[in-house]
Design a protein around this motif. Structure first.
Motif, PDB file in Angstrom:
ATOM      1  N   ALA A 182      55.847 -43.967  15.001  1.00 13.87           N
ATOM      2  CA  ALA A 182      54.884 -43.550  13.987  1.00 13.87           C
ATOM      3  C   ALA A 182      55.464 -43.887  12.620  1.00 13.87           C
ATOM      4  O   ALA A 182      56.592 -44.368  12.517  1.00 13.87           O
ATOM      5  CB  ALA A 182      54.609 -42.051  14.100  1.00 13.87           C
ATOM      6  N   ASP A 183      54.687 -43.623  11.580  1.00 16.48           N
ATOM      7  CA  ASP A 183      55.189 -43.828  10.224  1.00 16.48           C
ATOM      8  C   ASP A 183      54.636 -42.726   9.331  1.00 16.48           C
ATOM      9  O   ASP A 183      54.053 -41.750   9.819  1.00 16.48           O
ATOM     10  CB  ASP A 183      54.852 -45.227   9.697  1.00 16.48           C
ATOM     11  N   ALA A 184      54.799 -42.875   8.026  1.00 21.86           N
ATOM     12  CA  ALA A 184      54.396 -41.812   7.107  1.00 21.86           C
ATOM     13  C   ALA A 184      52.902 -41.514   7.199  1.00 21.86           C
ATOM     14  O   ALA A 184      52.478 -40.379   6.920  1.00 21.86           O
ATOM     15  CB  ALA A 184      54.781 -42.200   5.675  1.00 21.86           C
ATOM     16  N   SER A 185      52.098 -42.496   7.607  1.00 22.28           N
ATOM     17  CA  SER A 185      50.655 -42.264   7.701  1.00 22.28           C
ATOM     18  C   SER A 185      50.294 -41.268   8.802  1.00 22.28           C
ATOM     19  O   SER A 185      49.161 -40.778   8.847  1.00 22.28           O
ATOM     20  CB  SER A 185      49.912 -43.582   7.942  1.00 22.28           C
ATOM     21  N   SER A 186      51.237 -40.933   9.673  1.00 27.67           N
ATOM     22  CA  SER A 186      50.959 -39.958  10.722  1.00 27.67           C
ATOM     23  C   SER A 186      50.718 -38.560  10.134  1.00 27.67           C
ATOM     24  O   SER A 186      50.222 -37.670  10.833  1.00 27.67           O
ATOM     25  CB  SER A 186      52.101 -39.905  11.734  1.00 27.67           C
ATOM     26  N   PHE A 187      51.043 -38.375   8.846  1.00 30.57           N
ATOM     27  CA  PHE A 187      50.801 -37.097   8.183  1.00 30.57           C
ATOM     28  C   PHE A 187      49.519 -37.119   7.340  1.00 30.57           C
ATOM     29  O   PHE A 187      49.289 -36.199   6.538  1.00 30.57           O
ATOM     30  CB  PHE A 187      51.987 -36.737   7.292  1.00 30.57           C
ATOM     31  N   ALA A 188      48.691 -38.143   7.502  1.00 28.45           N
ATOM     32  CA  ALA A 188      47.524 -38.316   6.624  1.00 28.45           C
ATOM     33  C   ALA A 188      46.540 -37.151   6.693  1.00 28.45           C
ATOM     34  O   ALA A 188      45.860 -36.853   5.709  1.00 28.45           O
ATOM     35  CB  ALA A 188      46.806 -39.626   6.962  1.00 28.45           C
ATOM     36  N   LYS A 189      46.422 -36.494   7.834  1.00 27.55           N
ATOM     37  CA  LYS A 189      45.512 -35.348   7.940  1.00 27.55           C
ATOM     38  C   LYS A 189      46.173 -34.045   7.498  1.00 27.55           C
ATOM     39  O   LYS A 189      45.483 -33.094   7.105  1.00 27.55           O
ATOM     40  CB  LYS A 189      44.996 -35.223   9.375  1.00 27.55           C
ATOM     41  N   LEU A 190      47.491 -33.988   7.554  1.00 29.38           N
ATOM     42  CA  LEU A 190      48.220 -32.787   7.148  1.00 29.38           C
ATOM     43  C   LEU A 190      48.391 -32.707   5.643  1.00 29.38           C
ATOM     44  O   LEU A 190      48.275 -31.617   5.056  1.00 29.38           O
ATOM     45  CB  LEU A 190      49.587 -32.767   7.838  1.00 29.38           C
ATOM     46  N   VAL A 191      48.664 -33.825   5.001  1.00 29.68           N
ATOM     47  CA  VAL A 191      48.955 -33.823   3.562  1.00 29.68           C
ATOM     48  C   VAL A 191      47.840 -33.177   2.737  1.00 29.68           C
ATOM     49  O   VAL A 191      48.117 -32.334   1.864  1.00 29.68           O
ATOM     50  CB  VAL A 191      49.263 -35.248   3.075  1.00 29.68           C
ATOM     51  N   PRO A 192      46.549 -33.513   2.965  1.00 29.96           N
ATOM     52  CA  PRO A 192      45.505 -32.854   2.165  1.00 29.96           C
ATOM     53  C   PRO A 192      45.491 -31.339   2.322  1.00 29.96           C
ATOM     54  O   PRO A 192      45.200 -30.615   1.354  1.00 29.96           O
ATOM     55  CB  PRO A 192      44.208 -33.482   2.697  1.00 29.96           C
ATOM     56  N   GLU A 193      45.807 -30.846   3.520  1.00 31.27           N
ATOM     57  CA  GLU A 193      45.857 -29.400   3.741  1.00 31.27           C
ATOM     58  C   GLU A 193      46.918 -28.758   2.846  1.00 31.27           C
ATOM     59  O   GLU A 193      46.706 -27.665   2.295  1.00 31.27           O
ATOM     60  CB  GLU A 193      46.175 -29.092   5.206  1.00 31.27           C
ATOM     61  N   LEU A 194      48.042 -29.424   2.693  1.00 28.77           N
ATOM     62  CA  LEU A 194      49.133 -28.891   1.878  1.00 28.77           C
ATOM     63  C   LEU A 194      48.843 -29.041   0.387  1.00 28.77           C
ATOM     64  O   LEU A 194      49.079 -28.113  -0.397  1.00 28.77           O
ATOM     65  CB  LEU A 194      50.436 -29.597   2.237  1.00 28.77           C
ATOM     66  N   LEU A 195      48.313 -30.195  -0.007  1.00 25.35           N
ATOM     67  CA  LEU A 195      47.978 -30.400  -1.416  1.00 25.35           C
ATOM     68  C   LEU A 195      46.887 -29.429  -1.865  1.00 25.35           C
ATOM     69  O   LEU A 195      46.955 -28.880  -2.976  1.00 25.35           O
ATOM     70  CB  LEU A 195      47.523 -31.840  -1.642  1.00 25.35           C
ATOM     71  N   ASP A 196      45.905 -29.205  -1.005  1.00 26.05           N
ATOM     72  CA  ASP A 196      44.824 -28.277  -1.361  1.00 26.05           C
ATOM     73  C   ASP A 196      45.324 -26.845  -1.483  1.00 26.05           C
ATOM     74  O   ASP A 196      44.673 -26.007  -2.125  1.00 26.05           O
ATOM     75  CB  ASP A 196      43.697 -28.344  -0.320  1.00 26.05           C
ATOM     76  N   ALA A 197      46.469 -26.556  -0.872  1.00 20.39           N
ATOM     77  CA  ALA A 197      47.084 -25.229  -0.991  1.00 20.39           C
ATOM     78  C   ALA A 197      47.970 -25.130  -2.234  1.00 20.39           C
ATOM     79  O   ALA A 197      48.635 -24.112  -2.450  1.00 20.39           O
ATOM     80  CB  ALA A 197      47.899 -24.919   0.257  1.00 20.39           C
ATOM     81  N   GLY A 198      47.985 -26.204  -3.034  1.00 14.85           N
ATOM     82  CA  GLY A 198      48.743 -26.196  -4.274  1.00 14.85           C
ATOM     83  C   GLY A 198      50.209 -26.543  -4.111  1.00 14.85           C
ATOM     84  O   GLY A 198      51.006 -26.296  -5.024  1.00 14.85           O
ATOM     85  N   LEU A 199      50.571 -27.134  -2.979  1.00 14.78           N
ATOM     86  CA  LEU A 199      51.967 -27.458  -2.725  1.00 14.78           C
ATOM     87  C   LEU A 199      52.295 -28.878  -3.181  1.00 14.78           C
ATOM     88  O   LEU A 199      51.451 -29.779  -3.134  1.00 14.78           O
ATOM     89  CB  LEU A 199      52.272 -27.325  -1.232  1.00 14.78           C
TER      90      LEU A 199
END
Length: 237
Positions: free
Chosen positions: A13-30
């Motif tokens: 895998a590569d960094a894009s494997s977190f593409a669905k997780l990252v928005p969840e964290l950014l939307d939480a203000g992280l």
């Protein structure tokens, strides 16, 4: 200062494997950072991630998926890492390799689906060996609960792992000195879930079980984000 969440991908895998997780964290203000891992050697990969961590001003919650779990076990010893989160990952003991930890348990389906490909090593007459997953077998083994349209892209865009990384021992076990959380993918066909359970139990790592394929951060991003937010809340200023 709130921690930066650093996401470390694993093998195949590569960094894009977190593409669905990252928005969840950014939307939480992280604050989030997702570096690319070379996947060449455990010591080299951990050294690279350590250099990334040292460039961050402030505390870090370090998250590792799969082989990335082994990487954060070593790199997590950096002073600004305040917590670890393992996602279907390898929580190695100091002096232990991936092969040794896996060898304690029956093989997963991955063992019969690996493909070995030589690659050149600069300055050496002997090639290295890259390990990847058979493209046809990839969906069932790696991502059986993911949209097939996405899975077929993942299958042909794998980032291989050098075979040498499987036998290299961990220089340190950061979970000995840092609080840690661990997600167990109960439907994992890549890593035997008992490997995950054993490593977490041995390390005193807080376990969370999710009925998921190996790529739990793709198929269950909200649940994974909740675990990471828990770690952030536990160590945040």
């Amino acid at each position: 200062m709130n921690p930066t969440v650093v996401l470390v991908h694993g093998a195949f895998a590569d960094a894009s494997s977190f593409a669905k997780l990252v928005p969840e964290l950014l939307d939480a203000g992280l604050k989030v950072l997702v570096p690319a891992v070379p996947n060449r050697s455990l010591s080299g990969d951990a050294a690279y991630i350590s250099s990334v961590l040292r460039s961050i001003d402030g505390p870090v919650v370090l998250v590792g998926h799969s082989y990335g779990g082994a990487v954060i076990t070593v790199a997590g010893a950096e002073e600004n890492v305040k917590a670890l989160v393992y996602l279907a990952g390898y929580a190695l003991e100091e002096g232990e390799s991936l092969a040794q930890l896996q060898g304690r348990f029956p093989d997963s389906e991955l063992a019969s689906a690996l493909v070995y490909t030589p690659y050149p090593i600069e300055g050496s007459t002997e090639p290295g060996t890259d390990v990847s997953v058979d493209i046809e077998k990839f969906p069932k083994i790696f991502a059986h609960d993911v949209d097939p349209e996405l899975t077929r892209v993942l299958a042909v865009s794998q980032r291989p792992l050098a075979a040498a990384a499987f036998t290299e021992p961990a220089a340190v076990a950061a979970w000995r000195t840092k609080p840690a959380w661990g997600v167990i993918s109960t439907g994992d066909n890549t890593i035997n879930p008992d490997v995950e359970r054993f490593g977490y139990r041995r390390g005193g790592i807080r376990p969370v079980e999710i009925d998921s394929s190996h790529v739990v951060m793709i198929s269950h991003p909200q649940e994974v984000a909740a675990v990471i937010r828990e770690a952030v809340a536990a160590v945040g200023a």
